[in-house]
Design a protein around this motif. Structure first.
Motif: not given
Length: 264
Positions: A74-79, A154-167, A203-212
């Motif tokens: 929920v937090e990630v989606n809101d962000l 609105m775009g913490p570094n951690a979420l971006f790296r986590k998204s990259v690592w999930s792809q 959106e291309a960064t959001r979907a893989p992050l949510l899956v992870s």
């Protein structure tokens, strides 16, 4: 200089351990154990951990305690809803307000970054830092003070790296294509297309992050992880990662170690 080097080593290795799952969400990092492992004073450890708090890898559940941050769906989606809206607006404004000099800088940044060989850790890191840098350039080109002020939150570094690592490489190339298309639309002064392409990039960064996040193990883990030096080398989803370096936030800043942070 030695203290600065130690601080950065702690920062990079703790970050790597979090990304690879050695330190799990909710676990508490024992500061005394970190001091023993790295052979340094508590203040040096705190300087490194405070930056990881700013970037979204850690939080402070109570005074003097550092824990691995837990991100809920929920937090990630809101962000990401907020981020998609504001970054798309930034891209549209950048298309309307860009200068020829800025377009030239964008073009050179794209040219020097790609292509990417994700089997090489340095190339994968170049992908991460290039994407981060280009997003910040778009924010700055928009000349909207409100977006610049809240960009990091609105775009913490951690979420971006986590998204990259999930792809995987195909997904990362798709991300880069969306960024290229955003920059091309800005260069052509096409605000509508810039808006659409930046939305697609987010959106291309959001979907893989949510899956992870959904695939995290459900079993409980110890409150305190075993602290150790990390061998910062791993292959995930056919992409090679090393310790990397520090990337700028969406606001273009890199938080310095020890600056404006209380030593708890």
């Amino acid at each position: 200089m030695a203290e600065s080097s130690t601080t950065k080593s702690i920062y990079l290795e703790v970050r790597f351990a979090i990304l690879q799952g050695a330190y799990r969400p909710g676990q508490i990092l024992d500061r005394n154990e970190l001091c023993q492992v790295y052979g340094c004073k508590s203040a040096i450890v705190v300087d490194a951990l405070n930056v990881l708090v700013h970037e979204g890898y850690l939080d402070i559940p109570k005074r003097g305690v550092f824990g691995v941050r837990t991100w809920s769906t929920v937090e990630v989606n809101d962000l990401f809803d907020i981020r998609a809206t504001m970054m798309a607006m930034a891209a549209a404004r950048a298309a309307e307000r860009r200068t020829d000099l800025e377009v030239g800088i964008l073009g050179r940044a794209l040219e020097f970054a790609a292509p990417f060989d994700y089997s090489d850790a340095d190339a994968t890191e170049r992908f991460i830092t290039s994407c981060a840098g280009l997003q910040n350039m778009v924010v700055q080109m928009a000349r909207v003070s409100t977006i610049s002020e809240i960009a990091r939150s609105m775009g913490p570094n951690a979420l971006f790296r986590k998204s990259v690592w999930s792809q995987n490489p195909r997904q990362l190339n798709n991300m880069w294509k969306r960024m290229e298309q955003t920059c091309q639309a800005i260069a052509h002064r096409d605000a509508n297309d810039a808006h659409v392409r930046m939305t697609e990039f987010v959106e291309a960064t959001r979907a893989p992050l949510l899956v992870s996040l959904k695939t995290l193990p459900s079993a409980a883990w110890p409150e305190f992880p075993a602290i150790s030096r990390i061998n910062c080398s791993i292959t995930v989803n056919d992409c090679r990662y090393g310790p990397g370096d520090r990337e700028v936030g969406l606001d273009g800043r890199t938080i310095p170690f020890g600056a404006h942070q209380s030593r708890q």
